[in-house]
Design an enzyme around this catalytic site. Structure first.
Site, short mmCIF file in Angstrom:
data_model
loop_
_atom_site.label_atom_id
_atom_site.label_comp_id
_atom_site.label_asym_id
_atom_site.label_seq_id
_atom_site.Cartn_x
_atom_site.Cartn_y
_atom_site.Cartn_z
N SER A 215 46.50 37.10 36.34
CA SER A 215 45.44 37.97 35.85
C SER A 215 46.06 39.13 35.08
O SER A 215 47.25 39.45 35.27
CB SER A 215 44.66 38.45 37.08
OG SER A 215 44.28 39.78 36.94
N SER A 216 45.26 39.76 34.24
CA SER A 216 45.81 40.84 33.39
C SER A 216 46.23 42.06 34.23
O SER A 216 46.93 42.94 33.72
CB SER A 216 44.79 41.25 32.34
OG SER A 216 43.59 41.63 32.96
N CYS A 217 45.83 42.10 35.52
CA CYS A 217 46.21 43.25 36.35
C CYS A 217 47.70 43.24 36.71
O CYS A 217 48.19 44.18 37.33
CB CYS A 217 45.35 43.33 37.61
SG CYS A 217 45.66 41.99 38.73
N LYS B 174 50.41 38.26 42.42
CA LYS B 174 50.37 37.48 41.17
C LYS B 174 51.70 37.56 40.43
O LYS B 174 52.16 36.58 39.84
CB LYS B 174 49.23 37.98 40.27
CG LYS B 174 47.85 37.65 40.82
CD LYS B 174 47.60 36.18 40.69
CE LYS B 174 46.29 35.75 41.31
NZ LYS B 174 46.12 34.29 41.34
N TYR C 214 47.09 42.77 45.14
CA TYR C 214 46.73 41.52 44.44
C TYR C 214 47.69 41.30 43.26
O TYR C 214 48.21 40.19 43.07
CB TYR C 214 45.29 41.67 43.93
CG TYR C 214 44.76 40.49 43.17
CD1 TYR C 214 44.38 39.33 43.82
CD2 TYR C 214 44.61 40.55 41.78
CE1 TYR C 214 43.87 38.25 43.11
CE2 TYR C 214 44.10 39.48 41.07
CZ TYR C 214 43.73 38.33 41.74
OH TYR C 214 43.21 37.27 41.05
N HIS D 154 32.99 41.49 40.14
CA HIS D 154 33.59 42.21 39.02
C HIS D 154 32.48 42.90 38.22
O HIS D 154 31.30 42.67 38.45
CB HIS D 154 34.36 41.24 38.12
CG HIS D 154 35.60 40.69 38.76
ND1 HIS D 154 35.77 39.37 39.06
CD2 HIS D 154 36.73 41.32 39.16
CE1 HIS D 154 36.95 39.18 39.61
NE2 HIS D 154 37.55 40.35 39.71
N1 NAP Z 1 37.45 36.12 37.72
C1 NAP Z 1 38.18 36.68 36.78
O1 NAP Z 1 37.73 37.56 36.04
C2 NAP Z 1 39.59 36.24 36.55
C3 NAP Z 1 40.28 36.80 35.48
C4 NAP Z 1 41.60 36.44 35.26
C5 NAP Z 1 42.20 35.52 36.09
N2 NAP Z 1 41.52 34.98 37.12
C6 NAP Z 1 42.27 34.07 37.99
O2 NAP Z 1 41.61 32.85 38.19
C7 NAP Z 1 41.88 32.38 39.50
C8 NAP Z 1 40.58 32.02 40.18
O3 NAP Z 1 39.72 33.13 40.14
P1 NAP Z 1 38.13 32.95 40.22
O4 NAP Z 1 37.55 34.14 39.60
O5 NAP Z 1 37.75 31.58 39.78
O6 NAP Z 1 37.92 33.06 41.79
P2 NAP Z 1 36.78 32.40 42.70
O7 NAP Z 1 35.55 32.16 41.91
O8 NAP Z 1 36.71 33.21 43.93
O9 NAP Z 1 37.41 30.95 43.04
C9 NAP Z 1 38.54 30.82 43.83
C10 NAP Z 1 38.47 29.47 44.51
O10 NAP Z 1 39.63 29.35 45.31
C11 NAP Z 1 39.24 28.93 46.61
N3 NAP Z 1 40.17 29.44 47.60
C12 NAP Z 1 40.45 30.74 47.89
N4 NAP Z 1 41.34 30.83 48.88
C13 NAP Z 1 41.64 29.55 49.22
C14 NAP Z 1 42.49 28.99 50.22
N5 NAP Z 1 43.20 29.77 51.05
N6 NAP Z 1 42.54 27.63 50.32
C15 NAP Z 1 41.81 26.85 49.51
N7 NAP Z 1 40.99 27.33 48.55
C16 NAP Z 1 40.91 28.67 48.42
C17 NAP Z 1 37.87 29.53 46.81
O11 NAP Z 1 37.17 28.88 47.83
P3 NAP Z 1 36.15 29.74 48.77
O12 NAP Z 1 35.22 30.45 47.83
O13 NAP Z 1 35.51 28.69 49.60
O14 NAP Z 1 37.02 30.70 49.53
C18 NAP Z 1 37.26 29.33 45.42
O15 NAP Z 1 36.72 28.04 45.28
C19 NAP Z 1 42.65 33.51 40.22
O16 NAP Z 1 44.00 33.20 40.23
C20 NAP Z 1 42.42 34.71 39.36
O17 NAP Z 1 43.51 35.58 39.36
C21 NAP Z 1 40.22 35.31 37.37
#
Ligand code: NAP
Length: 332
Positions: A110-112, A143, A139, A182
């Site tokens: 992530s950008s953080c 990362k 966090y 967010h």
């Molecule tokens: N959202 C943003 O704005 C953003 C921006 C930049 C990068 N990212 C990156 O994208 C990635 C995913 O983010 P997201 O926003 O898609 O998050 P999210 O919607 O919360 O999805 C994360 C997924 O991972 C699963 N998960 C979490 N902990 C787990 C574990 N211990 N074992 C198995 N599954 C697990 C969650 O399942 P449950 O929900 O059932 O726990 C969920 O399905 C992260 O690495 C994040 O840094 C996100």
């Protein structure tokens, strides 16, 4: 070697915001040999379970989009959960992917990860050049460890693990819980509720002045599939042992939170006033990724922000209506 449509790909976190977009993009591009496990089916912090899973499935490519993710409030309240769970997931998945012989791995950061006060737009080279933002430090450090792991496996084992840093994402399946969401999904929900209840005013956290960049999740996924599909030589240039295998994914433009709130109100149809609560934290003053390297490879975002917000709002309404129907069934 580039990947084939029949390549066995494990997509971790396929039900999340980023993961579901990656799932749609992979399917749309014809990749049909996908291995998927929900959080309930495979706990990625459980080393033994992850080792058994990789030994049995032996995926050739791994996309790591599973993580514990949250907004400022959640990061501030639960730093131990954020650092522990994210480190554990990364350690297990990256190590076991390598042991099981995965050819490529895409780690979503992530950008953080970049320093709080670094010059804008943020180049990949600014990693570890200054202090981090404090609100999501735990966090971010997890990362950064993930990026370092990818680089270390490339250096020591000749792996081809790439760490992509997407900017703020939004889209179908986003988290609209105001305790952990967010800024953009929180604004969509607040504007919708203000409109639905006929409120005259909408309160937005912070001064409204910080500048942020937003990318529709399906665009981020398109960029990832593009990267995975690069020819062997071009992909290899991204994971050379000499440099951290780090690549920004963004749209290249940012807007203020004030402008964003105005755009959300326009899409949602809330015509009341906006009030900015400056007693709440702003976070970093600006966060815009430099996407020169990604653009030079041949990928650029195409969807205008307002169109992305309209699509996200349509999905928000769909989910809300489905939940209302379910509640009516239960009470009726
Ligand atoms: N959202 C943003 O704005 C953003 C921006 C930049 C990068 N990212 C990156 O994208 C990635 C995913 O983010 P997201 O926003 O898609 O998050 P999210 O919607 O919360 O999805 C994360 C997924 O991972 C699963 N998960 C979490 N902990 C787990 C574990 N211990 N074992 C198995 N599954 C697990 C969650 O399942 P449950 O929900 O059932 O726990 C969920 O399905 C992260 O690495 C994040 O840094 C996100």
């Amino acid at each position: 070697m580039s990947i084939e449509r029949s390549t066995k790909i494990y997509l971790a976190g396929h039900l999340g915001l980023a993961g579901s977009a990656l799932h749609r993009a992979l399917r749309a591009a014809g990749f049909d040999n996908l291995v998927l496990r929900s959080h309930a089916e495979l706990e990625l912090t459980d080393q033994r379970a992850v080792r058994r899973f990789f030994a049995a499935e032996r995926p050739e490519v791994v996309l790591l989009a599973a993580a514990k993710v949250g907004g400022i409030l959640a990061n501030d309240r639960y730093p131990a959960d954020f650092i522990h769970q994210n480190l554990a997931v990364q350690v297990n998945v990256i190590e076991e992917a390598w042991r099981a012989g995965a050819r490529k791995l895409l780690f979503l950061g992530s950008s953080c990860v970049y320093p709080r006060a670094c010059p804008q737009p943020i180049k990949e080279d600014y990693l570890l050049t200054g202090p981090l933002e404090t609100t999501n430090r735990a966090y971010a450090v997890a990362k950064i460890a993930g990026i370092e792991m990818c680089w270390s496996y490339n250096r020591q084992h000749g792996a081809q693990f790439l760490a992509v840093m997407p900017t703020n994402l939004f889209g179908p399946g986003d988290n609209y819980d105001l305790e952990s969401s967010h800024v953009l999904p929180a604004l969509i929900r607040k504007a919708h509720e203000a409109k639905a209840t006929g409120r005259a005013e909408l309160v937005v956290w912070g001064s409204g002045n910080p500048r942020r960049e937003f990318l529709y999740s399906d665009e981020m996924a398109d960029a990832c599939v593009f990267l995975l599909s690069l020819s062997g030589e071009r992909y290899a240039s991204l994971v050379r042992p000499e440099a951290p295998p780090l690549l920004n994914i963004g749209c290249g433009t940012d807007i203020t939170i004030r402008e964003l709130a105005q755009m959300v109100c326009k899409v949602v149809g809330f015509r009341g006033a906006l009030r900015f609560d400056a007693s709440k934290p702003d976070g970093v003053p600006q966060k815009l990724l430099d996407v020169t390297r990604l653009a030079a490879l041949g990928w650029q975002a195409r969807l205008p922000l307002q169109e992305g917000i309209s699509r996200a709002y349509a999905n928000f309404l769909e989910v809300l209506r489905a939940a209302e129907k379910d509640a009516a069934k239960l009470t009726g």
